[in-house]
Design an enzyme around this catalytic site. Sequence first.
Site, PDB file in Angstrom:
ATOM      1  CG  ASP A  13      -0.419   0.210   2.518  1.00 27.48           C
ATOM      2  OD1 ASP A  13       0.822   0.370   2.615  1.00 27.48           O
ATOM      3  OD2 ASP A  13      -1.183   0.231   3.502  1.00 27.48           O
ATOM      4  CG  HIS A  14      -0.713   4.733   1.612  1.00 23.91           C
ATOM      5  ND1 HIS A  14      -1.830   3.918   1.711  1.00 23.91           N
ATOM      6  CD2 HIS A  14      -0.545   5.300   2.834  1.00 23.91           C
ATOM      7  CE1 HIS A  14      -2.321   4.019   2.940  1.00 23.91           C
ATOM      8  NE2 HIS A  14      -1.561   4.840   3.634  1.00 23.91           N
ATOM      9  CB  CYS A  70       0.457  -2.691   4.577  1.00 22.44           C
ATOM     10  SG  CYS A  70       0.116  -3.780   5.969  1.00 22.44           S
ATOM     11  CB  THR A  72       1.461  -3.377  10.869  1.00 20.51           C
ATOM     12  OG1 THR A  72       0.281  -3.781  10.153  1.00 20.51           O
ATOM     13  CG2 THR A  72       1.189  -2.093  11.637  1.00 20.51           C
ATOM     14  N   GLY A  73       2.348  -4.757   8.007  1.00 17.08           N
ATOM     15  CA  GLY A  73       2.348  -6.079   7.377  1.00 17.08           C
ATOM     16  C   GLY A  73       1.122  -6.895   7.740  1.00 17.08           C
ATOM     17  N   GLY A  75      -2.336  -6.083   8.066  1.00 18.88           N
ATOM     18  CA  GLY A  75      -3.581  -5.994   7.294  1.00 18.88           C
ATOM     19  C   GLY A  75      -3.465  -6.645   5.937  1.00 18.88           C
ATOM     20  CG  HIS A 103       8.785 -26.178  10.336  1.00 20.93           C
ATOM     21  ND1 HIS A 103       8.891 -26.283  11.706  1.00 20.93           N
ATOM     22  CD2 HIS A 103       9.902 -26.788   9.838  1.00 20.93           C
ATOM     23  CE1 HIS A 103      10.008 -26.925  12.032  1.00 20.93           C
ATOM     24  NE2 HIS A 103      10.650 -27.221  10.911  1.00 20.93           N
ATOM     25  NE  ARG A 114       3.097   3.885   8.130  1.00 25.45           N
ATOM     26  CZ  ARG A 114       1.821   4.160   7.842  1.00 25.45           C
ATOM     27  NH1 ARG A 114       0.844   3.581   8.537  1.00 25.45           N
ATOM     28  NH2 ARG A 114       1.528   5.000   6.876  1.00 25.45           N
ATOM     29  CG  HIS A 138       7.188 -29.694   8.741  1.00 31.86           C
ATOM     30  ND1 HIS A 138       6.885 -29.336  10.032  1.00 31.86           N
ATOM     31  CD2 HIS A 138       8.490 -30.077   8.742  1.00 31.86           C
ATOM     32  CE1 HIS A 138       7.970 -29.470  10.790  1.00 31.86           C
ATOM     33  NE2 HIS A 138       8.958 -29.928  10.033  1.00 31.86           N
ATOM     34  NE  ARG A 141       2.637 -31.494  12.676  1.00 30.58           N
ATOM     35  CZ  ARG A 141       3.775 -31.727  13.310  1.00 30.58           C
ATOM     36  NH1 ARG A 141       4.858 -31.004  13.057  1.00 30.58           N
ATOM     37  NH2 ARG A 141       3.854 -32.698  14.202  1.00 30.58           N
TER      38      ARG A 141
HETATM   39  C1  RB5 Z   1      -2.207   2.483   6.579  1.00 29.45           C
HETATM   40  O1  RB5 Z   1      -2.222   3.648   7.331  1.00 29.45           O
HETATM   41  C2  RB5 Z   1      -2.037   1.269   7.470  1.00 29.45           C
HETATM   42  O2  RB5 Z   1      -3.204   1.049   8.208  1.00 29.45           O
HETATM   43  C3  RB5 Z   1      -1.650   0.050   6.667  1.00 29.45           C
HETATM   44  O3  RB5 Z   1      -0.471   0.316   5.958  1.00 29.45           O
HETATM   45  C4  RB5 Z   1      -1.367  -1.222   7.440  1.00 29.45           C
HETATM   46  O4  RB5 Z   1      -0.496  -0.986   8.492  1.00 29.45           O
HETATM   47  C5  RB5 Z   1      -2.557  -2.000   7.852  1.00 29.45           C
HETATM   48  O5  RB5 Z   1      -2.444  -3.125   8.368  1.00 29.45           O
END
Ligand code: RB5
Length: 152
Positions: A13-14, A70, A72-73, A75, A103, A114, A138, A141
Amino acid sequence: MTMNTKRIVLSSDHAAIDLRQAIAAHVAAKGFEIVDIGPVTTESTDYPKHGEAAARRVASGDCALGIIICGTGQGIMMAANKVRGIRCGVCSETFSARMIRAHNDANMLALGARVVGTGLALEIVDAFLATEFEGGRHGRRVDMIAALEDQA
Ligand code: RB5
């Protein structure tokens, strides 16, 4: 097929344009074929559609593996895992990146732009791409995970 002939789809994403481009250059330099499906601007965009788009490339067999990013990775990983046949994990260190291949036969890696710096992200990507699934117990599973898709 050797590892270096594999097509790798990249999406974000952005929040992760710069990291995605750094990963694309890094992985291409190692001889992998990169399918970078964007986006190309930092305009705010919705991570689920980018996770899904990359996941469909992997689920269809067009690409062997996918890397999605994204903020946090988390979402984008959740979205990708809704696509049948996708096994995606978020990694912030290299041990997990090796283990989700060895595994769990993960076919996608999610990163948080971030959360990890570029240097660590590239090491995580290297660990993911360098590790093969071990099979054996593995495999049974992983088959159990796939079976859950028929119960949903
Ligand atoms: C965007 O602001 C943020 O929510 C997205 O990049 C991600 O962290 C969602 O999981």
